[in-house]
Write a protein that holds these residues in place. Sequence first.
Motif, PDB file in Angstrom:
ATOM      1  N   GLN A 272      -4.429 -11.140  -7.568  1.00 20.00           N
ATOM      2  CA  GLN A 272      -5.775 -11.065  -7.000  1.00 20.00           C
ATOM      3  C   GLN A 272      -6.692 -10.141  -7.800  1.00 20.00           C
ATOM      4  O   GLN A 272      -7.901 -10.313  -7.813  1.00 20.00           O
ATOM      5  N   VAL A 273      -6.114  -9.152  -8.483  1.00 16.32           N
ATOM      6  CA  VAL A 273      -6.946  -8.176  -9.197  1.00 16.32           C
ATOM      7  C   VAL A 273      -6.816  -8.306 -10.718  1.00 16.32           C
ATOM      8  O   VAL A 273      -7.294  -7.458 -11.464  1.00 16.32           O
ATOM      9  N   ALA A 274      -6.164  -9.391 -11.169  1.00 19.63           N
ATOM     10  CA  ALA A 274      -5.865  -9.543 -12.600  1.00 19.63           C
ATOM     11  C   ALA A 274      -7.090  -9.403 -13.477  1.00 19.63           C
ATOM     12  O   ALA A 274      -7.049  -8.779 -14.539  1.00 19.63           O
ATOM     13  N   SER A 275      -8.211  -9.987 -13.067  1.00 20.84           N
ATOM     14  CA  SER A 275      -9.416  -9.958 -13.918  1.00 20.84           C
ATOM     15  C   SER A 275     -10.575  -9.217 -13.259  1.00 20.84           C
ATOM     16  O   SER A 275     -11.728  -9.439 -13.565  1.00 20.84           O
ATOM     17  N   ASP A 276     -10.235  -8.342 -12.315  1.00 23.21           N
ATOM     18  CA  ASP A 276     -11.275  -7.626 -11.580  1.00 23.21           C
ATOM     19  C   ASP A 276     -10.983  -6.128 -11.646  1.00 23.21           C
ATOM     20  O   ASP A 276     -10.269  -5.580 -10.811  1.00 23.21           O
ATOM     21  N   ASP A 277     -11.548  -5.454 -12.644  1.00 21.91           N
ATOM     22  CA  ASP A 277     -11.278  -4.028 -12.843  1.00 21.91           C
ATOM     23  C   ASP A 277     -11.800  -3.182 -11.696  1.00 21.91           C
ATOM     24  O   ASP A 277     -11.202  -2.159 -11.322  1.00 21.91           O
ATOM     25  N   ASP A 278     -12.920  -3.615 -11.110  1.00 20.83           N
ATOM     26  CA  ASP A 278     -13.496  -2.869  -9.995  1.00 20.83           C
ATOM     27  C   ASP A 278     -12.549  -2.892  -8.795  1.00 20.83           C
ATOM     28  O   ASP A 278     -12.317  -1.868  -8.153  1.00 20.83           O
ATOM     29  N   MET A 279     -11.985  -4.071  -8.511  1.00 22.97           N
ATOM     30  CA  MET A 279     -11.046  -4.201  -7.398  1.00 22.97           C
ATOM     31  C   MET A 279      -9.762  -3.419  -7.684  1.00 22.97           C
ATOM     32  O   MET A 279      -9.191  -2.783  -6.787  1.00 22.97           O
ATOM     33  N   ARG A 280      -9.321  -3.435  -8.934  1.00 22.85           N
ATOM     34  CA  ARG A 280      -8.118  -2.691  -9.316  1.00 22.85           C
ATOM     35  C   ARG A 280      -8.312  -1.190  -9.057  1.00 22.85           C
ATOM     36  O   ARG A 280      -7.426  -0.515  -8.543  1.00 22.85           O
ATOM     37  N   GLU A 281      -9.501  -0.673  -9.382  1.00 18.31           N
ATOM     38  CA  GLU A 281      -9.769   0.744  -9.172  1.00 18.31           C
ATOM     39  C   GLU A 281      -9.824   1.074  -7.677  1.00 18.31           C
ATOM     40  O   GLU A 281      -9.374   2.147  -7.253  1.00 18.31           O
ATOM     41  N   LYS A 282     -10.364   0.139  -6.885  1.00 18.19           N
ATOM     42  CA  LYS A 282     -10.423   0.366  -5.430  1.00 18.19           C
ATOM     43  C   LYS A 282      -9.011   0.471  -4.849  1.00 18.19           C
ATOM     44  O   LYS A 282      -8.741   1.317  -3.989  1.00 18.19           O
ATOM     45  N   ILE A 283      -8.121  -0.402  -5.329  1.00 18.21           N
ATOM     46  CA  ILE A 283      -6.740  -0.348  -4.828  1.00 18.21           C
ATOM     47  C   ILE A 283      -6.060   0.928  -5.302  1.00 18.21           C
ATOM     48  O   ILE A 283      -5.337   1.580  -4.544  1.00 18.21           O
ATOM     49  N   ALA A 284      -6.308   1.310  -6.555  1.00 17.61           N
ATOM     50  CA  ALA A 284      -5.728   2.553  -7.070  1.00 17.61           C
ATOM     51  C   ALA A 284      -6.173   3.742  -6.233  1.00 17.61           C
ATOM     52  O   ALA A 284      -5.374   4.628  -5.898  1.00 17.61           O
ATOM     53  N   GLU A 285      -7.451   3.757  -5.864  1.00 17.83           N
ATOM     54  CA  GLU A 285      -7.983   4.834  -5.025  1.00 17.83           C
ATOM     55  C   GLU A 285      -7.326   4.823  -3.650  1.00 17.83           C
ATOM     56  O   GLU A 285      -6.966   5.877  -3.109  1.00 17.83           O
ATOM     57  N   LYS A 286      -7.151   3.632  -3.085  1.00 14.17           N
ATOM     58  CA  LYS A 286      -6.513   3.505  -1.780  1.00 14.17           C
ATOM     59  C   LYS A 286      -5.069   4.011  -1.830  1.00 14.17           C
ATOM     60  O   LYS A 286      -4.605   4.723  -0.936  1.00 14.17           O
ATOM     61  N   LEU A 287      -4.367   3.647  -2.901  1.00 14.90           N
ATOM     62  CA  LEU A 287      -2.963   4.030  -3.023  1.00 14.90           C
ATOM     63  C   LEU A 287      -2.784   5.532  -3.192  1.00 14.90           C
ATOM     64  O   LEU A 287      -1.711   6.064  -2.884  1.00 14.90           O
ATOM     65  N   ARG A 288      -3.810   6.219  -3.663  1.00 18.75           N
ATOM     66  CA  ARG A 288      -3.695   7.676  -3.838  1.00 18.75           C
ATOM     67  C   ARG A 288      -3.608   8.413  -2.506  1.00 18.75           C
ATOM     68  O   ARG A 288      -3.208   9.567  -2.455  1.00 18.75           O
ATOM     69  N   ASN A 289      -4.015   7.725  -1.441  1.00 19.92           N
ATOM     70  CA  ASN A 289      -3.923   8.350  -0.123  1.00 19.92           C
ATOM     71  C   ASN A 289      -3.153   7.454   0.849  1.00 19.92           C
ATOM     72  O   ASN A 289      -3.389   7.461   2.041  1.00 19.92           O
ATOM     73  N   PHE A 290      -2.234   6.678   0.309  1.00 18.23           N
ATOM     74  CA  PHE A 290      -1.441   5.774   1.154  1.00 18.23           C
ATOM     75  C   PHE A 290       0.019   6.188   1.085  1.00 18.23           C
ATOM     76  O   PHE A 290       0.513   6.617   0.043  1.00 18.23           O
ATOM     77  N   SER A 291       0.708   6.079   2.209  1.00 16.66           N
ATOM     78  CA  SER A 291       2.149   6.333   2.193  1.00 16.66           C
ATOM     79  C   SER A 291       2.839   5.383   3.164  1.00 16.66           C
ATOM     80  O   SER A 291       2.238   4.894   4.127  1.00 16.66           O
ATOM     81  N   LEU A 292       4.088   5.124   2.885  1.00 11.42           N
ATOM     82  CA  LEU A 292       4.916   4.260   3.725  1.00 11.42           C
ATOM     83  C   LEU A 292       6.239   4.965   3.976  1.00 11.42           C
ATOM     84  O   LEU A 292       6.948   5.314   3.033  1.00 11.42           O
ATOM     85  N   ARG A 293       6.526   5.197   5.251  1.00  7.73           N
ATOM     86  CA  ARG A 293       7.806   5.817   5.612  1.00  7.73           C
ATOM     87  C   ARG A 293       8.594   4.850   6.488  1.00  7.73           C
ATOM     88  O   ARG A 293       8.134   4.440   7.555  1.00  7.73           O
ATOM     89  N   LEU A 294       9.770   4.476   6.017  1.00  7.51           N
ATOM     90  CA  LEU A 294      10.680   3.621   6.765  1.00  7.51           C
ATOM     91  C   LEU A 294      11.782   4.499   7.343  1.00  7.51           C
ATOM     92  O   LEU A 294      12.450   5.222   6.602  1.00  7.51           O
ATOM     93  N   VAL A 295      11.957   4.429   8.655  1.00  9.23           N
ATOM     94  CA  VAL A 295      12.897   5.323   9.338  1.00  9.23           C
ATOM     95  C   VAL A 295      14.026   4.498   9.940  1.00  9.23           C
ATOM     96  O   VAL A 295      13.797   3.669  10.828  1.00  9.23           O
TER      97      VAL A 295
END
Length: 865
Positions: A125-148
């Motif tokens: 989905q973000v292969a040719s969209d640098d703006d979208m790639r940066e948005k996801i990168a920004e989101k991932l910087r404050n995202f976490s997943l904990r499986l318990v």
Amino acid sequence: MSSSKHSAQRLALFNQEVVTRFELYNSLFLTLPFYQVKDTGILLPFFSSHCEKGVAQLKSPTEIIDSFFEERVPGVDEREQVNRLFRFIQYIERQVVLFDAVEDASFGKIPRTDDSGTLNGLLQQVASDDDMREKIAEKLRNFSLRLVLTAHPTQFYPGTVLTIMTDLIEALKANDISTVNLLLQQLGKTPFFNKTSPTPVDEAISLIWFLEHVFYYALADIQTKLNEEFGTGELLHQIFELGFWPGGDRDGNPNVKTDSTRKVAYTLRQIIFRCYYRDYRNLKRRITFRGVEEAMGKLGDILYVNAFNPQPDASDLQQEMIDLLESIKNTLVEDHDSIFVEIIDDFALKIKLYGCYFASLDIRQDSRVLRSVFQFGLNQKELNNGLPTDKWEELSEDEKLKLISFNEFDFPCDEEPAKGADPMINDTLCTIRLMHQIQRQNGEKACHRYIISNCQQASDILQLMNLFLWCGWTKDDLTIDFMPLFETVNDLKHAADVMEKLYSHPVYKEHLKRRGNRQMIMLGFSDSTKDGGYLMANWSIYQAKVELTAITKKYDIELAFFDGRGGPPARGGGKTHRFYAAMGKEIANDHIQLTIQGQTVSSQYGSIETAKYNIEQLVNAGVTSALHPNHRDLLDDNHKSLISTMANESFEKFMALRKHPVFTQYLENMSPLKLLSNINISSRPTKRNAGAPLKLEDLRAISFVTSWSQMKQNVPGFFGVGSALQKAKDSGKWQEAVDLYKSSGFFKTMIDNSMMSMSKSDFRITAHLEHHEQYGEFWKILKSEYDLTKANVLELTGTEELMQESPIDKRSIAMRERIVLPLVVVQHYALEKMKNTQDEELKSAYSKLVIRTVYGIVNAGRNLA
């Protein structure tokens, strides 16, 4: 290509890769001469067919089984009939394993409907969209997943069977018929159940198998891929975390003691070092250059000693290991053309992910127990500090919040309690001390969360804080996250008020500041389902999340919800990632934390391939807002009003059912509920207050849901939904409900998961109860609501069959239900025989027959995960 044509192709592929291959290998399996009766394998297909025909004709289980023996095995006595039924069960248990293995082996060959939710789908989905790639990168910087991982007993494969299944999957992938045949023989001779109940440590070791063989590799692989795609070499923080409950969860489990917690923490440490040591041996075969000998030697010594030798005075070695690897990497870069640097990076990443602890050991205890421990402390002169000891519980909540003194004291505690001491109080105090020791030895993350079950007021948390200060901890060094668990409909309703009192309390406010102004709140689904029914449970949690998010934002605190979802939809499972993808802006969703329990562990995380797929689904759900900021599920006031009206109608319908005079009796007498405690698959009792008569509020949600599923009625997953939809129809809101299903991911997922529960219901099996003197009226109520729900759900979704839009899941469920149908018939037959026989030996045999059927029926229900 149209979606219907694509679905047809996928279904054809599923039939070819799974159904046909299962039937081929099953025919091989049935020829193996295992048990005392040589013709069991030959008779089983006839028995299965006989059960199918009998159920279709609405015959009672007794009629079905009696007529089978009359037709196929005439002349054998009752004891031999029981023996034959046991043999059938043993074969069917193994057929379920075979089907699991065949289905898992085909996982990579069949396109999934949710492939867009994988990491590769995200990258496309973000292969040719640098703006979208940066948005996801920004989101991932404050995202976490904990499986318990939790020890809830909803799947019964011992480790030996899991190992066979793993090897069987690989042999099936390679079409290695010779190895498959040998493994089926091994499977036939391997016991499926424990002779004695496991201890909490046994349960922990069983689950650690998944940590060691699956999660260790799956999480590291995904983190590496995310680093490469969205990070500048590496993301700014650790995205993935693992949590662990066996040995720490003492809520209602009298068998979890301080020593259990210590042993599990030690085992987690030892196993992660063994994982590291395996990697180190591979590393040593490649890193053979000058200049790294000393660092490699030190690293090898650390790993070997901690993996294989007891370390009573262990310490947190995570940073030391990372520094050694960094030193080795620098030498490779500077002197050896960076050869094999990627192996060093992979190893270092794992050490950063898992440290010296592998998974964070959560401690959980009921608020009522913690209140009694606090009262015990008040009764000690050295701790009291002038508080009104005798009347503490009579004080108002506001008075308690003002009076709690938070005085620090190092109260002595011995794991061997003094004569007359309350063992629960003693265990609580010793465990609080032990948490400090675990942090010193394994690292802070090894044991940093204390969950308060049945949390009803802010003082429940503040009193627990005070207990820590009485056990050697200090306010400035209290490296613990206190997590309230709100689980009943009423507690969920008042959760935001409780949290506001906490956020505005000066001592707790300071504590949160030291913890980075982050608060974790656990919301339990299972008990709210038992408390208020499926629709009300979902809606109560949704509303609580909205209110808790708002109040937490008001105090500028970062919020993470920890969801007690797992197993079947009736306990909050189903297509869990869709719930997260559907969270609107009103709900904090930057951090996903959820329990992985029961059959969910092996069905969704049983292999590296399936684990990566399901973890990626959750990651994708977490970053959906960055991809589609305007498509988030924001319910307007009209939609909320409609769902609220339907939830209330569903709640009233469910409460009326609960109040029916035979509700508890029906569950006790017509399901294996009373016998669940005899199944040696869990260290915990089926209900709280084990010695007292059965009360619904004491019954564990897992026993409640399991009992309904054994009867193939699955009441907690649908009851009240049909009446709720009918309410919308009668009040002229039907089109709004249809539009809501089409537009709201939250509402659609809720309805779709309910359909999944219903697809595993089969009221034909209990149809003979319609005319039962005691239970006939009650059975008709259940069947009537099922019929109403099915009709209204099909009309709502515009489909002709349940799960029509998920043909592969539908087909898989149908196959599993067909395999275990004889087990369900045998179970009901044996329950009836138990009541009517006076022969104690036969009564015991029928009881064992019931218990054995539970295994296969639950194991086959992995689609509910």
